[in-house]
Design an enzyme around this catalytic site. Structure first.
Site, PDB file in Angstrom:
ATOM      1  N   SER A  68      15.796  21.903  71.686  1.00  0.00           N
ATOM      2  CA  SER A  68      15.415  23.103  70.514  1.00  0.00           C
ATOM      3  C   SER A  68      13.908  23.092  70.413  1.00  0.00           C
ATOM      4  O   SER A  68      13.396  22.053  69.840  1.00  0.00           O
ATOM      5  CB  SER A  68      16.186  22.740  69.099  1.00  0.00           C
ATOM      6  OG  SER A  68      15.694  23.732  68.425  1.00  0.00           O
ATOM      7  N   HIS A  78      17.149  25.532  73.972  1.00  0.00           N
ATOM      8  CA  HIS A  78      17.669  26.008  72.994  1.00  0.00           C
ATOM      9  C   HIS A  78      16.752  26.647  72.080  1.00  0.00           C
ATOM     10  O   HIS A  78      15.601  26.107  71.781  1.00  0.00           O
ATOM     11  CB  HIS A  78      18.457  24.918  72.017  1.00  0.00           C
ATOM     12  CG  HIS A  78      19.136  25.314  70.929  1.00  0.00           C
ATOM     13  ND1 HIS A  78      20.500  25.781  70.953  1.00  0.00           N
ATOM     14  CD2 HIS A  78      18.887  25.605  69.414  1.00  0.00           C
ATOM     15  CE1 HIS A  78      21.066  26.305  69.726  1.00  0.00           C
ATOM     16  NE2 HIS A  78      20.099  25.901  68.789  1.00  0.00           N
ATOM     17  N   ASP A 110      15.995  29.001  68.565  1.00  0.00           N
ATOM     18  CA  ASP A 110      16.506  29.234  67.456  1.00  0.00           C
ATOM     19  C   ASP A 110      15.758  30.628  66.882  1.00  0.00           C
ATOM     20  O   ASP A 110      14.554  30.573  66.608  1.00  0.00           O
ATOM     21  CB  ASP A 110      16.067  28.259  66.418  1.00  0.00           C
ATOM     22  CG  ASP A 110      17.053  26.975  66.733  1.00  0.00           C
ATOM     23  OD1 ASP A 110      18.268  27.143  66.800  1.00  0.00           O
ATOM     24  OD2 ASP A 110      16.752  25.733  66.910  1.00  0.00           O
ATOM     25  N   MET A 163      15.473  33.063  64.058  1.00  0.00           N
ATOM     26  CA  MET A 163      15.728  33.201  62.308  1.00  0.00           C
ATOM     27  C   MET A 163      15.128  34.307  61.702  1.00  0.00           C
ATOM     28  O   MET A 163      14.008  34.577  62.010  1.00  0.00           O
ATOM     29  CB  MET A 163      15.346  31.932  61.422  1.00  0.00           C
ATOM     30  CG  MET A 163      15.797  30.844  62.270  1.00  0.00           C
ATOM     31  SD  MET A 163      15.017  29.390  60.915  1.00  0.00           S
ATOM     32  CE  MET A 163      15.542  27.813  62.145  1.00  0.00           C
ATOM     33  N   HIS A 215      20.038  30.854  69.933  1.00  0.00           N
ATOM     34  CA  HIS A 215      20.834  30.760  68.750  1.00  0.00           C
ATOM     35  C   HIS A 215      20.462  31.673  67.792  1.00  0.00           C
ATOM     36  O   HIS A 215      19.434  31.446  67.035  1.00  0.00           O
ATOM     37  CB  HIS A 215      20.686  29.242  68.293  1.00  0.00           C
ATOM     38  CG  HIS A 215      21.421  29.084  67.006  1.00  0.00           C
ATOM     39  ND1 HIS A 215      21.353  27.810  66.314  1.00  0.00           N
ATOM     40  CD2 HIS A 215      22.505  29.603  66.410  1.00  0.00           C
ATOM     41  CE1 HIS A 215      22.137  27.756  65.189  1.00  0.00           C
ATOM     42  NE2 HIS A 215      22.752  29.049  65.206  1.00  0.00           N
ATOM     43  N   MET A 244      20.260  33.206  64.219  1.00  0.00           N
ATOM     44  CA  MET A 244      20.560  32.869  62.923  1.00  0.00           C
ATOM     45  C   MET A 244      20.176  34.047  62.257  1.00  0.00           C
ATOM     46  O   MET A 244      19.104  34.229  61.320  1.00  0.00           O
ATOM     47  CB  MET A 244      19.931  31.793  62.372  1.00  0.00           C
ATOM     48  CG  MET A 244      20.545  30.313  62.858  1.00  0.00           C
ATOM     49  SD  MET A 244      19.500  29.003  62.729  1.00  0.00           S
ATOM     50  CE  MET A 244      18.692  29.186  64.164  1.00  0.00           C
ATOM     51  N   MET A 272      27.874  23.778  63.824  1.00  0.00           N
ATOM     52  CA  MET A 272      26.575  23.406  63.066  1.00  0.00           C
ATOM     53  C   MET A 272      26.721  21.948  62.498  1.00  0.00           C
ATOM     54  O   MET A 272      27.662  21.943  61.625  1.00  0.00           O
ATOM     55  CB  MET A 272      26.198  24.355  62.042  1.00  0.00           C
ATOM     56  CG  MET A 272      25.709  25.710  62.502  1.00  0.00           C
ATOM     57  SD  MET A 272      24.131  25.463  63.694  1.00  0.00           S
ATOM     58  CE  MET A 272      22.950  24.632  62.802  1.00  0.00           C
ATOM     59  N   ASP A 288      24.693  21.019  66.791  1.00  0.00           N
ATOM     60  CA  ASP A 288      23.392  21.461  66.516  1.00  0.00           C
ATOM     61  C   ASP A 288      22.684  20.798  65.048  1.00  0.00           C
ATOM     62  O   ASP A 288      23.273  21.325  63.984  1.00  0.00           O
ATOM     63  CB  ASP A 288      22.937  22.998  66.634  1.00  0.00           C
ATOM     64  CG  ASP A 288      21.676  23.437  66.353  1.00  0.00           C
ATOM     65  OD1 ASP A 288      20.596  22.718  66.334  1.00  0.00           O
ATOM     66  OD2 ASP A 288      21.386  24.749  66.441  1.00  0.00           O
TER      67      ASP A 288
END
Ligand code: DX5
Ligand code: ZN
Length: 228
Positions: free
Chosen positions: A7, A32, A34, A36, A65, A67, A136, A174
């Site tokens: 990540s 990965h 992320d 957000m 991913h 979020m 998660m 994760d």
């Protein structure tokens, strides 16, 4: 198959390209990413421009991913900037089935993610539609947190639900995964392992190799012929 997905949230963004190359050179095939939005989770990370920049020089599988609230608004754009698989949160949309269809219609793999407090049964309506379930193992929003021990049971439960229906769907974990506790999630049935701090803090290539060694040790302990 056991897969490592480093990540980049824990990377040094001033030398992001070099760090990705190092992880890839050491054998990592997934990356990965992320995203957000400061709404679904308290923090904001990065978005499309960062993904398109790194897409230009990496052939890794981009495991995005999301979020973010109402992910349906952005699926097309994340595919356009280079996502190979998109995981969104069940809690972030009132039309999960539609989001899965959107991702599939664009020819990409769809992952569904559950926060630690969401009962695993809530994925059941989508169990045969998703390519991956992300369990998660910390509260989403920040890297560097500790693994929540109750997650082990969630992973086990999800693996049993898939197995009971003859599905060998990927289970990703994760948050808070290290070389010292990875055997716990592997034993419970996870096979796609996200690690941020454990990979990008310190010697990136060395960390990737240590994680693969931990995978290897786990596989040796399994009986020959035993399936995940
Ligand atoms: C947390 C993110 C994770 C994070 C994991 O919300 O989804 O991907 O980068 O970081 P570590 O491995 O440091 O817990
Ligand atoms: Zn993540």
């Amino acid at each position: 198959m056991l897969i490592l997905s480093p990540s980049i949230l824990a990377a040094d963004f001033s030398v992001l390209g070099e760090q990705i190359r190092e992880a890839e050179g050491a054998g990592a095939r997934y990356l990965h990413i992320d995203v957000m939005d400061g709404m679904f989770v308290p923090s904001i990370s990065f978005g499309m421009p960062v993904i398109s920049s790194i897409r230009k020089f990496s052939d890794m599988i981009f495991d995005v991913h999301l979020m973010i609230e109402r992910p349906e608004r952005y699926i097309e754009e994340f595919v356009r900037v280079g996502a190979d698989m998109i995981t969104f949160h069940l809690e972030a949309t009132d039309q999960p089935g539609e989001v899965i269809r959107q991702i599939h219609n664009l020819g990409k793999k769809a992952g569904l993610s559950l926060k630690p407090a969401t009962p695993v049964e809530e994925m059941l309506p989508f169990i045969d539609k998703i390519d991956m379930l992300l369990v998660m193992t910390v509260e989403p929003g920040f890297g560097g947190q500790s693994y929540i021990p109750e997650s082990t049971q969630h992973i086990r439960q999800a693996r049993e639900m898939f197995r009971g229906r003859g599905l060998d769907t990927d289970i990703q974990v994760d948050g808070g995964i290290t070389v010292d506790n990875v055997h716990v999630v592997l034993e419970a049935g996870a096979n796609v392992i996200v690690a941020g701090s454990a990979i990008f803090k310190g010697d990136v290539a060395g960390n990737v190799k240590s994680m693969y060694r931990a995978f290897g040790k786990f596989e040796e302990t399994r009986k020959p012929g035993e399936k995940l």
